[in-house]
Scaffold this active site. Structure first.
Site, PDB file in Angstrom:
ATOM      1  N   GLY A  57      23.562  44.021  26.694  1.00  0.00           N
ATOM      2  CA  GLY A  57      22.621  44.891  27.382  1.00  0.00           C
ATOM      3  C   GLY A  57      21.941  45.844  26.413  1.00  0.00           C
ATOM      4  N   SER A  58      21.688  47.052  26.882  1.00  0.00           N
ATOM      5  CA  SER A  58      20.875  47.995  26.102  1.00  0.00           C
ATOM      6  C   SER A  58      21.556  48.488  24.838  1.00  0.00           C
ATOM      7  CB  SER A  58      20.527  49.198  26.972  1.00  0.00           C
ATOM      8  OG  SER A  58      19.837  48.752  28.109  1.00  0.00           O
TER       9      SER A  58
END
Lengths: 510, 448
Positions: free
Chosen positions: A216-217
């Site tokens: 993810g981020s």
């Protein structure tokens, strides 16, 4: 008669050569097959017929020790801390194949290496305990804090000292009780092994370093590092346009921000609020695939991590973005953007690069890998070799081997690391990682919420970060993942994972 | 050639020619002594991690025995081959180290080391007595029928009520008061002498005509060894007797047909006994696939394979292995114990020592001038070489396993004494032929 006698001599020579050939087959070429034969219990009886060295934590807590039982073998292994160190120490069992440190340090624990057997000439004439004690880098208080903070949620915590690569805590839930597997009673150990194998949570697997997840981020740290390394991106310039959608070139599905919001700005700003559109554009149009792949691989993606534990998983960053498009293919009235960015070549699959730049598509990382990314940023771009074994000592205190801090690789220029460190501090002070901050410590972080595309929406909640007491290199780099949490907002990582990271940081600095 | 009427003293070789082999022998013996002593120290360290208390007495005992044997050869057969005695003492010494090391671990083994040392002493005594009394060896020719009868008598001794004993399924034991002996070990030497003497007589007949009558001796030998196998259940000795007889007949008659016939008879006997006798069938089944019943009938050979595999190239180290997991390791399977603790290096050394012994024995046979000396040397060498091959091959699964001792290495009094006597006979043959040559040489220079 002499001719017959000579022939007889020849016949004897042939017979004895046959014996010699067979000896070679049994003792050399076929020896391994015989030693590993299923009914050959020699190795096991030897291993369990003698005391074995202990495994202890950095703060002296006994993790594994030999206990004399007499029947059916002289000694068995006991793990006083139960499941707390199961994924690191592993187990040594009469009935189930050994794992973890018990497996790879078998000879040292048993005291049968040449170095241990014959240290001095005097050893030939004395009855000396040759076993070695394995001292780990893991701190029991930090490991325990990680376990308590994660509770009964599935997930992993990895904490590393960025300066040395020493692993301070490494915890995964679900875990297992190695005492059951080490039970000399085959019915007990085999039943436990069966049960663990059939458990859907896969408790035997140390997911902290043996399983990959969508990062993810948190992966935006890698994209940011690639940007700064490329020379195209600085802390305060360029400014990425404030937008709610990024349309990839040459074509592709638009990339949107969490909750459909609009965002943009300089590097510090887009990392603080974890702006998808800006990082997608940065990766695709400013950095390009060569630099993205190079930086990701310098951080350790697509390579076996050099940790001293068996069967580590390799983190993935896609390397295939199709052919480079000739300028003529690309000019479709978008010259403005290209000229404005001064930028990189565009590839057939640059749209995919836009996704991988924000940790989507086929990017996958172990929690250990993400901790190493942070460790590199914290430690002026240097990644030290991660390790859980600090040193081996003999019964009389002799040191057989110490794992010194060893450089694995320089992943970033120190100046790049400085920029990212400052950006991460901003994330922990004013951004999504605020829940990680601890008073009196310099803390930097980055959250991540890797959506799993399920219905109802589920995501892995991530947080990675560092913490230090002063101006020098931060003492702790940490990665936390809580698997498959409800919800899919960018806040998930900050809400769910950050408190766990904070608890571990507090335990370490207390 | 000197006439028989000359006294022996006149035929003794010049001093330089006679003593040179003994210096070579002394040199090799010194090396053997070092190897054995070092092996014993290492074995003791491996077990107890300290110098054993009985280290001094042992050292004195074994070195003294070797030294006494060497002195005896110096005095009684100064011109004899210099490598035979050191090789035998090396095998004996390594075997002793292994037995002493195993003594603590095998059931009822605490006395093994002391007993084996005693048997070694008796063996050396037998060696000296043989060297002193049987000079020259061909005086045995005069007693050939007595020897043949004695050989047969010794073979059937285990069946005499009150004397014979059956141990581990084999009726090959005879008890003499408190001592159990295997008379077959001595019978093999007596029979080899008888065969050699008989074949010297029959040689010309055998070479010239082929008549049914000529095949009679082969038939008798075949029946005899089948008898040993069936009634004594001693496959190894049976094979040994038959092999020695066929080899001697072949060398004496110089007829290849003898070999073919012998081999054919052996096959026939093997097939018939395989179909008729369960214990033979079992041995063959284990040989073909010991893994089929690895925890039962194949246990011994499977454990021996594991032991050899554990040994690897250089071995676990003396006293560091677990050879006591193999049943009867101190006797029939001592080769596997050596393989485990001394590795391929150790087992190769044992093979080499036997090859050197065989080579020396056959060289004596080649150089001998009298047919009896030749045949007897071949017979004695074949006994030693085939017996070692049968048991090493059995342990290594090259041939079906048959219980028989590894000469000089295995535990066992009868085997040790008999093989020392065999050794003395070979040395005597060697000395006699060399003095004949030295004699001839000196006379050529100095005709009188």
């Amino acid at each position: 008669m002499n001719r017959r006698i000579r022939r007889l001599g020849l016949a004897f020579a042939v017979l004895y050569v046959i014996l010699f050939v067979q000896l070679n087959r049994v003792q050399f070429f076929g020896a391994e097959r015989l030693q590993e034969h299923s009914i050959n219990s020699r190795g096991l009886i030897r291993d369990f017929g003698q005391e074995r060295g202990s495994i202890v934590s950095a703060d002296g807590v006994v993790i594994a020790r030999s206990v004399e039982i007499g029947e059916p073998v002289d000694f068995r292994r006991e793990y006083p801390e139960g499941d707390l160190y199961a994924h690191i120490a592993g187990y040594q069992s009469l009935n189930v194949a050994a794992t973890g440190l018990e497996r790879i340090y078998n000879d040292e624990l048993a005291g049968v290496t040449v170095e241990q057997q014959f240290r001095t000439l005097a050893d030939l004439f004395s009855d000396r305990d040759t076993t070695a004690t394995l001292h780990l880098t893991i701190r029991d208080d930090v490991q325990r804090a990680a376990k308590e903070a994660l509770g009964d949620r599935r997930g992993s915590v990895v904490a590393i000292d960025p300066r040395s690569g020493a692993v301070i805590a490494m915890w995964t839930w679900p875990s297992f009780d190695p005492n059951l597997l080490a039970d000399p009673d085959g019915s007990v150990s085999n039943a436990a092994f069966e049960a663990y194998l059939n458990d859907s949570g896969d408790p035997l697997l140390a997911k902290s370093y043996r399983e990959v997840f969508f990062p993810g981020s948190t992966f935006k740290l890698v994209t940011a590092a690639a940007g700064v390394e490329s020379g195209m991106i600085g802390a305060f310039a360029p400014e990425f346009p404030v937008t709610d959608a990024y349309n990839p070139i040459p074509a592709g599905v638009p990339i949107r921000n969490f909750a459909g919001g609009a965002c943009g700005g300089d590097l510090i700003e887009i990392l603080r609020i974890s702006c998808n559109t800006a990082f997608a554009e940065m990766g695709a149009e400013w950095v390009g695939p060569e630099q993205m792949i190079e930086t990701a691989e310098l951080f350790g993606f697509n390579q076996l991590p050099p940790i001293d534990l068996p069967n580590a998983a390799t983190s993935r960053f896609p390397t295939d973005y199709g052919v480079r498009l000739a300028d003529v293919d690309f000019y479709r009235g978008t010259e403005d953007i290209i000229l404005a960015n001064g930028a990189v070549d565009i590839y057939e699959d640059t749209a995919r690069l836009a996704q991988t730049s924000i940790g989507q598509n086929d990017v996958a990382a172990t929690p250990l890998q993400m901790a190493m990314v942070v460790a590199a940023i914290a430690n002026n771009g240097q990644i030290m070799v991660p390790h859980v074994v600090h040193e081996l000592t003999g019964a009389d205190g002799t040191r057989y081997g110490t794992t010194d801090a060893r450089l694995w690789r320089q992943a970033l220029r120190p100046s790049t690391a400085d920029v990212l460190r400052a950006a991460m501090v901003e994330v922990a002070v004013n951004g999504t990682a605020r829940n990680m901050a601890v008073d009196g410590l310099l803390v930097g972080g980055k959250t991540g919420t890797a959506q799993l595309g399920t219905d109802p929406p589920n995501s892995h909640a991530w947080i990675v970060g560092f913490a230090g007491t002063g101006d020098g290199v931060p003492e702790l780099a940490i990665a936390v993942i809580v698997e498959a949490q409800e919800g899919a907002s960018e806040q998930t990582g900050g809400v769910v994972a950050a408190p766990i990271a904070r608890a571990v940081i507090e335990a370490y600095f207390s | 050639m000197t006439a028989l009427g000359h006294s022996r003293r006149e035929r003794v070789a010049p001093l330089y020619a006679a003593l040179r082999p003994r210096r070579v022998e002394a040199g090799i013996l010194a090396m053997v002594a070092i190897v054995v002593v070092v092996a014993y120290v290492l074995a003791s360290l491996g077990r107890t991690a300290s110098i054993p208390a009985n280290f001094g007495p042992f050292l004195g005992w074994m070195l003294a025995l070797g030294f006494v044997a060497h002195l005896a050869v110096r005095r009684l057969a100064p011109a004899a081959d210099p490598v035979i005695l050191p090789m035998a003492l090396l095998l004996n010494g390594l075997g002793y180290v292994m037995i002493a090391r195993l003594a603590e671990n095998v059931p009822g083994g605490s006395d093994l080391a002391g007993l084996q040392a005693t048997w070694t002493a008796v063996g050396v005594l037998g060696f000296i007595v043989t060297l002193a009394l049987i000079r020259p060896v061909r005086i045995l020719v005069d007693y050939r029928y007595l020897l043949g009868a004695a050989g047969l008598g010794l073979l059937v001794l285990p069946f005499v009520p009150g004397v014979g004993r059956e141990i581990r399924g084999a009726r090959i034991w005879a008890s003499l008061g408190p001592i159990n002996l295997q008379p077959g070990e001595f019978a093999k030497i007596a029979l080899a002498a008888f065969f050699a003497a008989y074949l010297v007589d029959a040689r010309d007949l055998l070479r010239n005509r082929v008549e049914l009558r000529d095949l009679l001796p082969i038939g008798i030998a075949w029946a005899g060894s089948l008898g040993v196998m069936v009634f004594q259940r001693d496959l190894g000795s049976s094979l040994l007797f038959f092999a020695v007889f066929i080899v001697l007949l072949w060398v004496a008659s110089e007829r290849t047909m003898v070999l073919l016939l012998g081999f054919g008879l052996f096959l026939a006997g093997a097939v018939v006994s395989w179909t008729q006798f369960p214990h033979v069938q079992q041995r063959v089944d284990i040989w073909l696939d010991p893994w089929a019943d690895a925890r039962g009938t194949g246990f011994q050979i499977v454990e021996a394979s594991f032991a050899l595999a554990d040994g690897g190239l250089t071995g676990a180290g003396l006293g560091q292995g677990e050879p006591d997991r193999i049943p009867i390791v101190e006797s029939d399977f001592i080769f596997a114990a050596i393989g485990e603790e001394l590795g391929l290096a150790g087992t190769s050394a044992i093979l080499m020592a036997f090859l050197v012994l065989i080579g020396s024995g056959l060289r004596i046979a080649l150089r001998a001038t009298r047919p009896f000396d030749k045949l007897f040397a071949v017979g004695l060498t074949t006994l030693l070489g085939v017996q070692a091959f049968i048991i090493m091959g059995g342990v290594l699964r090259v041939v079906p396993l048959t219980g028989i001792t590894l000469p000089f290495v295995s535990y066992g009094g009868s085997s040790l004494i008999a093989n020392y006597v065999l050794l003395a006979l070979l040395l005597r043959l060697s000395h006699d032929q060399r003095t004949v040559r030295a004699d001839g040489g000196s006379r050529a220079e100095n005709p009188s």
